[in-house]
Design an enzyme around this catalytic site. Structure first.
Site, PDB file in Angstrom:
ATOM      1  N   CYS A 135      -3.403   0.469   6.868  1.00  8.65           N
ATOM      2  CA  CYS A 135      -3.449  -0.464   7.998  1.00  8.65           C
ATOM      3  C   CYS A 135      -4.172   0.115   9.206  1.00  8.65           C
ATOM      4  O   CYS A 135      -4.850  -0.586   9.931  1.00  8.65           O
ATOM      5  CB  CYS A 135      -2.034  -0.846   8.388  1.00  8.65           C
ATOM      6  N   GLU A 163       7.740   1.965  14.766  1.00 11.76           N
ATOM      7  CA  GLU A 163       8.513   2.656  13.739  1.00 11.76           C
ATOM      8  C   GLU A 163       8.458   4.155  14.032  1.00 11.76           C
ATOM      9  O   GLU A 163       7.633   4.620  14.822  1.00 11.76           O
ATOM     10  CB  GLU A 163       7.950   2.352  12.349  1.00 11.76           C
ATOM     11  N   SER A 190       6.671  -5.818  -1.732  1.00 13.86           N
ATOM     12  CA  SER A 190       5.592  -6.732  -2.139  1.00 13.86           C
ATOM     13  C   SER A 190       5.722  -6.980  -3.638  1.00 13.86           C
ATOM     14  O   SER A 190       6.077  -6.079  -4.396  1.00 13.86           O
ATOM     15  CB  SER A 190       4.252  -6.077  -1.853  1.00 13.86           C
ATOM     16  N   GLU A 235       4.804  -4.655  11.830  1.00 15.45           N
ATOM     17  CA  GLU A 235       3.749  -3.655  11.601  1.00 15.45           C
ATOM     18  C   GLU A 235       2.643  -4.370  10.852  1.00 15.45           C
ATOM     19  O   GLU A 235       2.739  -4.580   9.645  1.00 15.45           O
ATOM     20  CB  GLU A 235       4.298  -2.493  10.770  1.00 15.45           C
ATOM     21  N   SER A 292       0.339  -8.459   6.769  1.00  7.83           N
ATOM     22  CA  SER A 292      -0.879  -8.926   7.453  1.00  7.83           C
ATOM     23  C   SER A 292      -0.510  -9.744   8.699  1.00  7.83           C
ATOM     24  O   SER A 292       0.637 -10.197   8.843  1.00  7.83           O
ATOM     25  CB  SER A 292      -1.694  -9.783   6.498  1.00  7.83           C
ATOM     26  N   VAL A 293      -1.482  -9.981   9.551  1.00 10.38           N
ATOM     27  CA  VAL A 293      -1.238 -10.776  10.760  1.00 10.38           C
ATOM     28  C   VAL A 293      -0.803 -12.207  10.416  1.00 10.38           C
ATOM     29  O   VAL A 293       0.176 -12.703  10.993  1.00 10.38           O
ATOM     30  CB  VAL A 293      -2.475 -10.749  11.688  1.00 10.38           C
ATOM     31  N   ASN A 353       0.804  -1.234   0.000  1.00  6.81           N
ATOM     32  CA  ASN A 353       0.000   0.000   0.000  1.00  6.81           C
ATOM     33  C   ASN A 353       0.837   1.284   0.000  1.00  6.81           C
ATOM     34  O   ASN A 353       0.417   2.286  -0.542  1.00  6.81           O
ATOM     35  CB  ASN A 353      -1.005  -0.014   1.155  1.00  6.81           C
TER      36      ASN A 353
HETATM   37  P1  NDP Z   1       1.067  -9.659   3.188  1.00  5.32           P
HETATM   38  O1  NDP Z   1       1.143 -10.068   4.608  1.00  5.32           O
HETATM   39  O2  NDP Z   1       0.367 -10.549   2.240  1.00  5.32           O
HETATM   40  O3  NDP Z   1       2.541  -9.436   2.598  1.00  5.32           O
HETATM   41  C1  NDP Z   1       3.469  -8.561   3.198  1.00  5.32           C
HETATM   42  C2  NDP Z   1       4.860  -8.869   2.688  1.00  5.32           C
HETATM   43  O4  NDP Z   1       5.309 -10.105   3.251  1.00  5.32           O
HETATM   44  C3  NDP Z   1       4.930  -9.052   1.170  1.00  5.32           C
HETATM   45  O5  NDP Z   1       6.140  -8.512   0.708  1.00  5.32           O
HETATM   46  C4  NDP Z   1       4.893 -10.551   1.030  1.00  5.32           C
HETATM   47  O6  NDP Z   1       5.429 -10.991  -0.175  1.00  5.32           O
HETATM   48  C5  NDP Z   1       5.757 -10.973   2.207  1.00  5.32           C
HETATM   49  N1  NDP Z   1       5.576 -12.351   2.653  1.00  5.32           N
HETATM   50  C6  NDP Z   1       4.482 -13.132   2.520  1.00  5.32           C
HETATM   51  N2  NDP Z   1       4.703 -14.355   3.098  1.00  5.32           N
HETATM   52  C7  NDP Z   1       5.962 -14.318   3.617  1.00  5.32           C
HETATM   53  C8  NDP Z   1       6.770 -15.258   4.344  1.00  5.32           C
HETATM   54  N3  NDP Z   1       6.323 -16.470   4.667  1.00  5.32           N
HETATM   55  N4  NDP Z   1       8.012 -14.872   4.720  1.00  5.32           N
HETATM   56  C9  NDP Z   1       8.481 -13.639   4.428  1.00  5.32           C
HETATM   57  N5  NDP Z   1       7.774 -12.728   3.731  1.00  5.32           N
HETATM   58  C10 NDP Z   1       6.517 -13.041   3.338  1.00  5.32           C
HETATM   59  O7  NDP Z   1       0.423  -8.201   3.212  1.00  5.32           O
HETATM   60  P2  NDP Z   1      -0.062  -7.318   1.985  1.00  5.32           P
HETATM   61  O8  NDP Z   1       1.070  -7.046   1.070  1.00  5.32           O
HETATM   62  O9  NDP Z   1      -1.305  -7.919   1.443  1.00  5.32           O
HETATM   63  O10 NDP Z   1      -0.402  -5.929   2.722  1.00  5.32           O
HETATM   64  C11 NDP Z   1      -1.576  -5.712   3.399  1.00  5.32           C
HETATM   65  C12 NDP Z   1      -1.400  -5.949   4.900  1.00  5.32           C
HETATM   66  O11 NDP Z   1      -0.349  -5.146   5.414  1.00  5.32           O
HETATM   67  C13 NDP Z   1      -2.637  -5.553   5.683  1.00  5.32           C
HETATM   68  O12 NDP Z   1      -2.927  -6.516   6.660  1.00  5.32           O
HETATM   69  C14 NDP Z   1      -2.223  -4.252   6.339  1.00  5.32           C
HETATM   70  O13 NDP Z   1      -2.940  -3.953   7.499  1.00  5.32           O
HETATM   71  C15 NDP Z   1      -0.786  -4.477   6.597  1.00  5.32           C
HETATM   72  N6  NDP Z   1      -0.103  -3.197   6.759  1.00  5.32           N
HETATM   73  C16 NDP Z   1       0.336  -2.821   8.014  1.00  5.32           C
HETATM   74  C17 NDP Z   1       0.923  -1.576   8.217  1.00  5.32           C
HETATM   75  C18 NDP Z   1       1.421  -1.165   9.562  1.00  5.32           C
HETATM   76  O14 NDP Z   1       2.263  -0.254   9.612  1.00  5.32           O
HETATM   77  N7  NDP Z   1       0.964  -1.732  10.668  1.00  5.32           N
HETATM   78  C19 NDP Z   1       1.059  -0.611   7.102  1.00  5.32           C
HETATM   79  C20 NDP Z   1       0.614  -1.133   5.830  1.00  5.32           C
HETATM   80  C21 NDP Z   1       0.030  -2.361   5.689  1.00  5.32           C
HETATM   81  P3  NDP Z   1       4.488 -11.123  -1.479  1.00  5.32           P
HETATM   82  O15 NDP Z   1       3.217 -10.404  -1.226  1.00  5.32           O
HETATM   83  O16 NDP Z   1       5.277 -10.495  -2.513  1.00  5.32           O
HETATM   84  O17 NDP Z   1       4.269 -12.585  -1.634  1.00  5.32           O
END
Ligand code: NDP
Length: 485
Positions: free
Chosen positions: A284, A459, A178, A250, A229-230, A153
């Protein structure tokens, strides 16, 4: 401008390609067109990045904080100078309107480099006097090689929020964006190098989650900072724990906004607009559960509907007049559509939107549900799209209890003109980042992060320094050693 990057990865101060990695299409969410292609990192690329970042770290940490800070501040200046191009690129990567990206992305990244660049020269340990003239001093030391993994995002902001404090403390970083938004972090790396960061200090590799997973299990990695994500957070945290690596998490949220009868209605509506529809709801910390006290509920809904009907300008995100863009991807749009259908099926009252406009791009209308109850799916799960749920309440005690009844704890806000209530409610919120009479601001000077399942660590602000450095204790004896035999 050129959208296709020079190559897929940025390692050791240069663009690097390995065409053996599978293609990742970069799709412009407004047209569905493929505007660029990058290759996923192969094991050889991952090794190259880890080796380069590891090799660069000792020299980077040995430089004075002032010197590291000067480089980061120079990077901030370059980012500001190039704000237009970086914002156009961010809009191609994410589909967010230029009206937003030109004020919220590269600018926020530049703030991070400026702020942590300023702090770099002021990082110190302390002197602790002891009995008999002995003393201890502490050294604030870098952790080593840090891995950053980003969500889609805010690709420029996330790459900068992680990179700036990491580099200020003398760490090096490998950042994996991502796979949905791979372009912007490459520009951050390019700019840092241009600003004088030595080769290997900040590297970017592309790929899916499996690339992130193999980075964080490497024994040379000291820390991982994830924005995601969680469910991903749980996996990353678990594999970091195997090597007892430091973590910052985060993660997602389902944050409440509580609006009391005595609040300024127009401000409360503005706060709920910002907290639900900015970046097409893909934020988020969004306040997606809007608790409105019964006395003003219908007035709130009416005013929200009027503001959405007259104010939303949905269209070409590169047009500076557009203020509402498409979702980042077709997939994310269908997830959000699924939640809207669930909201209707579970009995929530659709007050505004809910549809998919007849136009190209992954658009979805800003959507408002009323009469939402705490057990409905749309009130419990993170949607990550422009869907606002209004829940009503009678008393302060009830609103706080229901607002806190969630596994998440990222953000929370209260709208009221009662001074003591504002602080009482803020103290009672189970959330890392709280607001009084506003929502969703994240200045670099203030800590940002979540409680409960929304995260670990913070952060931004001076606190981030603690998450990218550790204290070494040095005991200095001024006396003979007393030994028992
Ligand atoms: P994801 O959890 O799907 O992915 C986040 C990142 O983690 C991506 O780069 C993804 O790679 C990578 N990833 C996925 N699986 C693994 C793994 N097993 N090991 C290491 N890396 C991995 O989130 P989204 O990209 O869909 O983003 C949306 C989420 O992010 C929402 O839940 C949102 O709330 C949260 N978010 C939190 C923020 C905060 O500051 N608290 C700010 C912004 C967003 P890839 O997708 O390339 O497979």
């Amino acid at each position: 401008m050129q959208i296709q990057p020079t190559a897929s990865h940025f390692i050791n101060g240069a663009y690097v390609e390995d065409t053996a990695g599978h293609f990742i299409d970069v799709v412009y969410p407004y047209t569905g067109e493929v505007v660029a292609k990058v290759h996923s990192a192969t094991p050889a690329i991952i090794e190259q990045a880890i080796a380069a970042a590891k090799a660069a770290q000792a020299d980077w940490a040995a430089r004075s904080g002032v010197e590291r800070g000067r480089i980061l501040r120079r990077a901030a200046d370059i980012m500001r100078d190039r704000n237009h191009d970086l914002s156009v690129l961010e809009t191609y990567d994410t589909g967010k309107p230029y009206q937003e990206t030109s004020v919220a992305d590269a600018t926020s990244g530049a703030d991070a480099f400026e702020y942590f660049g300023g702090l770099a020269g002021a990082l110190t340990g302390e002197h602790i006097p002891l009995a008999g003239g002995d003393f201890v001093y502490t050294r604030r030391e870098a952790l080593g090689l840090c891995v950053g993994i980003g969500a889609w995002n805010y690709p420029t902001q996330i790459a900068s929020w992680k990179g700036a404090p990491a580099l200020a403390c003398g760490n090096t970083m490998i950042f994996k964006p991502s796979e949905t938004t791979p372009l912007c972090a490459l520009k951050v790396a390019e700019i840092l190098y241009e600003a004088g960061a030595p080769a290997g200090v900040y590297n970017v590799v592309q790929g899916l989650g499996n690339v992130g997973a193999s980075l964080i299990t490497d024994p040379r990695v000291a820390k991982v900072s994830l924005t995601g994500s969680v469910p991903t957070g749980k996996k990353v945290y678990a594999s970091a724990a195997e090597g007892l690596r430091h973590v910052t998490m985060e993660l997602g949220g389902k944050s409440p906004i509580i609006i009391f009868d005595d609040a300024d209605l127009e401000n409360a509506v503005s706060g709920a607009v910002l907290g639900n529809f900015y970046s097409t709801g893909q934020v988020c910390s969004n306040g997606t559960r809007v608790f409105v006290q019964k006395g003003i509920k219908e007035a709130f809904l009416n005013r929200m509907s009027e503001r959405l009907a007259s104010g939303v300008n949905m269209g070409d995100p590169q047009d500076p007049d557009t203020n509402f863009g498409p979702m980042v991807s077709e997939n994310q749009r269908s997830i959000v559509q699924g939640y809207i259908e669930k909201g209707k099926a579970e009995g929530a009252r659709l007050v505004h939107g809910g549809g998919t406009p007849e136009k190209e791009g992954f658009f979805i209308e800003p959507t408002v549900f009323a009469d939402v109850t705490d057990d409905m799916t749309i009130a419990r799960e993170e949607i990550f799209g422009p869907v606002l749920s209004v829940l009503d309440f009678d008393t302060e005690e009830e609103a706080i209890r229901r607002a806190n009844d969630t596994e998440f704890g990222l953000a929370a806000s209260v709208f009221t003109n009662d001074l003591t209530r504002a602080h009482r409610v803020s103290a009672a919120f189970e959330a890392g980042t709280c607001y009084i009479n506003t929502h969703n601001l994240a200045p670099v000077e203030a800590p940002f992060g979540g409680s409960k399942m929304s995260g670990v660590g913070r952060e931004n602000s001076k606190l981030a320094i603690n998450h990218y450095s550790e204290m070494k204790t040095v005991y200095v004896s001024m006396n003979d050693v007393e030994a028992p035999f």
